[in-house]
Design a protein around this motif. Sequence first.
Motif, PDB file in Angstrom:
ATOM      1  N   GLU A 151      -5.308   7.841  11.733  1.00  0.00           N
ATOM      2  CA  GLU A 151      -6.366   8.842  11.694  1.00  0.00           C
ATOM      3  C   GLU A 151      -5.802  10.220  11.365  1.00  0.00           C
ATOM      4  O   GLU A 151      -6.447  11.023  10.687  1.00  0.00           O
ATOM      5  N   SER A 152      -4.578  10.495  11.813  1.00  0.00           N
ATOM      6  CA  SER A 152      -3.926  11.782  11.514  1.00  0.00           C
ATOM      7  C   SER A 152      -3.750  11.964  10.016  1.00  0.00           C
ATOM      8  O   SER A 152      -3.926  13.071   9.482  1.00  0.00           O
ATOM      9  N   ILE A 153      -3.412  10.879   9.330  1.00  0.00           N
ATOM     10  CA  ILE A 153      -3.243  10.939   7.872  1.00  0.00           C
ATOM     11  C   ILE A 153      -4.599  11.108   7.188  1.00  0.00           C
ATOM     12  O   ILE A 153      -4.729  11.853   6.211  1.00  0.00           O
ATOM     13  N   ARG A 154      -5.611  10.431   7.720  1.00  0.00           N
ATOM     14  CA  ARG A 154      -6.943  10.550   7.129  1.00  0.00           C
ATOM     15  C   ARG A 154      -7.463  11.981   7.233  1.00  0.00           C
ATOM     16  O   ARG A 154      -8.065  12.508   6.289  1.00  0.00           O
ATOM     17  N   GLN A 155      -7.211  12.613   8.369  1.00  0.00           N
ATOM     18  CA  GLN A 155      -7.687  13.973   8.576  1.00  0.00           C
ATOM     19  C   GLN A 155      -6.867  15.001   7.807  1.00  0.00           C
ATOM     20  O   GLN A 155      -7.389  16.038   7.387  1.00  0.00           O
ATOM     21  N   ASP A 156      -5.581  14.727   7.618  1.00  0.00           N
ATOM     22  CA  ASP A 156      -4.696  15.665   6.916  1.00  0.00           C
ATOM     23  C   ASP A 156      -3.757  14.874   6.013  1.00  0.00           C
ATOM     24  O   ASP A 156      -2.757  14.328   6.482  1.00  0.00           O
ATOM     25  N   PRO A 157      -4.057  14.802   4.710  1.00  0.00           N
ATOM     26  CA  PRO A 157      -3.252  13.994   3.781  1.00  0.00           C
ATOM     27  C   PRO A 157      -1.803  14.450   3.635  1.00  0.00           C
ATOM     28  O   PRO A 157      -1.000  13.725   3.042  1.00  0.00           O
ATOM     29  N   THR A 158      -1.445  15.614   4.177  1.00  0.00           N
ATOM     30  CA  THR A 158      -0.048  16.053   4.094  1.00  0.00           C
ATOM     31  C   THR A 158       0.811  15.423   5.191  1.00  0.00           C
ATOM     32  O   THR A 158       2.034  15.498   5.142  1.00  0.00           O
ATOM     33  N   VAL A 159       0.167  14.808   6.187  1.00  0.00           N
ATOM     34  CA  VAL A 159       0.898  14.178   7.291  1.00  0.00           C
ATOM     35  C   VAL A 159       1.513  12.858   6.828  1.00  0.00           C
ATOM     36  O   VAL A 159       0.900  12.106   6.066  1.00  0.00           O
ATOM     37  N   ILE A 160       2.714  12.576   7.310  1.00  0.00           N
ATOM     38  CA  ILE A 160       3.402  11.310   7.047  1.00  0.00           C
ATOM     39  C   ILE A 160       3.324  10.466   8.313  1.00  0.00           C
ATOM     40  O   ILE A 160       3.479  10.986   9.426  1.00  0.00           O
ATOM     41  N   GLY A 161       3.062   9.189   8.167  1.00  0.00           N
ATOM     42  CA  GLY A 161       2.985   8.301   9.323  1.00  0.00           C
ATOM     43  C   GLY A 161       4.210   7.413   9.440  1.00  0.00           C
ATOM     44  O   GLY A 161       4.875   7.119   8.448  1.00  0.00           O
ATOM     45  N   MET A 162       4.501   6.996  10.664  1.00  0.00           N
ATOM     46  CA  MET A 162       5.601   6.068  10.897  1.00  0.00           C
ATOM     47  C   MET A 162       5.186   5.120  12.012  1.00  0.00           C
ATOM     48  O   MET A 162       4.727   5.565  13.075  1.00  0.00           O
ATOM     49  N   ALA A 163       5.315   3.810  11.760  1.00  0.00           N
ATOM     50  CA  ALA A 163       4.881   2.839  12.761  1.00  0.00           C
ATOM     51  C   ALA A 163       5.760   1.600  12.720  1.00  0.00           C
ATOM     52  O   ALA A 163       6.168   1.147  11.646  1.00  0.00           O
ATOM     53  N   ALA A 164       6.038   1.057  13.880  1.00  0.00           N
ATOM     54  CA  ALA A 164       6.769  -0.212  13.966  1.00  0.00           C
ATOM     55  C   ALA A 164       5.919  -1.320  13.368  1.00  0.00           C
ATOM     56  O   ALA A 164       4.699  -1.347  13.549  1.00  0.00           O
ATOM     57  N   ILE A 165       6.566  -2.240  12.658  1.00  0.00           N
ATOM     58  CA  ILE A 165       5.843  -3.347  12.048  1.00  0.00           C
ATOM     59  C   ILE A 165       6.380  -4.706  12.517  1.00  0.00           C
ATOM     60  O   ILE A 165       5.649  -5.687  12.537  1.00  0.00           O
ATOM     61  N   GLU A 166       7.662  -4.759  12.904  1.00  0.00           N
ATOM     62  CA  GLU A 166       8.188  -6.017  13.428  1.00  0.00           C
ATOM     63  C   GLU A 166       9.475  -5.787  14.196  1.00  0.00           C
ATOM     64  O   GLU A 166      10.179  -4.793  13.990  1.00  0.00           O
ATOM     65  N   ASN A 167       9.753  -6.700  15.108  1.00  0.00           N
ATOM     66  CA  ASN A 167      10.969  -6.672  15.908  1.00  0.00           C
ATOM     67  C   ASN A 167      11.645  -8.035  15.797  1.00  0.00           C
ATOM     68  O   ASN A 167      10.968  -9.063  15.737  1.00  0.00           O
ATOM     69  N   THR A 168      12.977  -8.042  15.774  1.00  0.00           N
ATOM     70  CA  THR A 168      13.704  -9.290  15.565  1.00  0.00           C
ATOM     71  C   THR A 168      13.563 -10.263  16.736  1.00  0.00           C
ATOM     72  O   THR A 168      13.884 -11.442  16.588  1.00  0.00           O
ATOM     73  N   ILE A 169      13.095  -9.787  17.870  1.00  0.00           N
ATOM     74  CA  ILE A 169      12.900 -10.655  19.030  1.00  0.00           C
ATOM     75  C   ILE A 169      11.416 -10.878  19.305  1.00  0.00           C
ATOM     76  O   ILE A 169      10.956 -12.010  19.449  1.00  0.00           O
ATOM     77  N   ALA A 170      10.648  -9.797  19.352  1.00  0.00           N
ATOM     78  CA  ALA A 170       9.227  -9.892  19.706  1.00  0.00           C
ATOM     79  C   ALA A 170       8.345 -10.317  18.543  1.00  0.00           C
ATOM     80  O   ALA A 170       7.201 -10.740  18.754  1.00  0.00           O
ATOM     81  N   GLY A 171       8.861 -10.205  17.304  1.00  0.00           N
ATOM     82  CA  GLY A 171       8.075 -10.617  16.150  1.00  0.00           C
ATOM     83  C   GLY A 171       7.255  -9.484  15.555  1.00  0.00           C
ATOM     84  O   GLY A 171       7.539  -8.299  15.774  1.00  0.00           O
ATOM     85  N   SER A 172       6.204  -9.833  14.817  1.00  0.00           N
ATOM     86  CA  SER A 172       5.402  -8.864  14.081  1.00  0.00           C
ATOM     87  C   SER A 172       4.367  -8.181  14.977  1.00  0.00           C
ATOM     88  O   SER A 172       3.841  -8.775  15.917  1.00  0.00           O
ATOM     89  N   LEU A 173       4.073  -6.931  14.638  1.00  0.00           N
ATOM     90  CA  LEU A 173       2.965  -6.210  15.266  1.00  0.00           C
ATOM     91  C   LEU A 173       1.746  -6.423  14.369  1.00  0.00           C
ATOM     92  O   LEU A 173       1.499  -5.657  13.437  1.00  0.00           O
ATOM     93  N   LEU A 174       1.034  -7.492  14.627  1.00  0.00           N
ATOM     94  CA  LEU A 174      -0.004  -7.961  13.713  1.00  0.00           C
ATOM     95  C   LEU A 174      -1.091  -6.921  13.472  1.00  0.00           C
ATOM     96  O   LEU A 174      -1.585  -6.768  12.354  1.00  0.00           O
ATOM     97  N   HIS A 175      -1.484  -6.205  14.512  1.00  0.00           N
ATOM     98  CA  HIS A 175      -2.567  -5.230  14.359  1.00  0.00           C
ATOM     99  C   HIS A 175      -2.194  -4.125  13.385  1.00  0.00           C
ATOM    100  O   HIS A 175      -3.060  -3.591  12.677  1.00  0.00           O
ATOM    101  N   ASN A 176      -0.912  -3.780  13.327  1.00  0.00           N
ATOM    102  CA  ASN A 176      -0.492  -2.706  12.423  1.00  0.00           C
ATOM    103  C   ASN A 176      -0.611  -3.104  10.953  1.00  0.00           C
ATOM    104  O   ASN A 176      -0.783  -2.251  10.089  1.00  0.00           O
TER     105      ASN A 176
END
Length: 280
Positions: free
Chosen positions: A40-65
């Motif tokens: 939502e931060s990116i949607r409100q301000d296109p100059t913002v950069i996002g960073m999010a975890a997508i997978e872990n070698t033990i816990a697996g993928s963050l499917l919702h992301n």
Amino acid sequence: MKRIAIQGIEGSFHDIAAHQSFENEEIQLICCSTFEQVFESIRQDPTVIGMAAIENTIAGSLLHNYELLRESGATIVGEHKLRIKHSFMCLPEDDWADIREVHSHPVALMQCREFLGRHEDLKVVEASDTAGAAAEIARGGLHGHAAIGSKHVAELYGLKVLEEGIETNKHNFTRFLVFCAPARANLLRNILATDKASIVFSLPHEEGSLSQVLSVLSFYKLNLTKIQSLPIIGREWEYLFYVDVQFKDYTRYTQGIDAIRPLTSDLKILGEYRHGKESI
């Protein structure tokens, strides 16, 4: 200065990944409670950069992301692979004999299962964020409470580390994606260094449909590094396939994508970027 939206607060693993990913650059963190707020931060301000975890070698993928990324329309411009090292921390005046309970994110607790198994007398309490758990102990002066998280968060909030390296698996890495509004993508990536892409598509519910696509990717020398299927809500037994490929020849890559388009539906390129090396 780059403004980076992350899930979590200062001292979190997202914070560490952001600073390592933009090393030697001045950044300002936008700390969000949820991954939804990051996008939502990116949607409100296109100059913002996002960073999010997508997978872990033990816990697996963050499917919702995966879903959040596709629905947001953001473009992936990079990735960062961070070695996850957990520490056991408490207030400076506390010691082992004082600790009655431990707080952390459920994934962090799972990654330290063997350590917790050696301390069965401790009450385990789930928290929304590793750094948040540590900050709450520090700010509230919670004696007898400990947190599990990065050593960096202990330094940040003035906590004492009782033990380092308590993660069960020492090859514990989390992969983070860097993304932004499509209009900014070319400003943040080096097309000459691009050697990886993330795509998503659906397939007809027919025998051999997925194997046909994989055969084409192989023919064009595209190395499949990740495939993740997610159900399409409202379309029973149909799936979206999220695929990561690495390549040495950008032209061959584009030819491969063009070749699979007729075999797929709703194909979308989520981003083209430079693969991330593992950060120790």
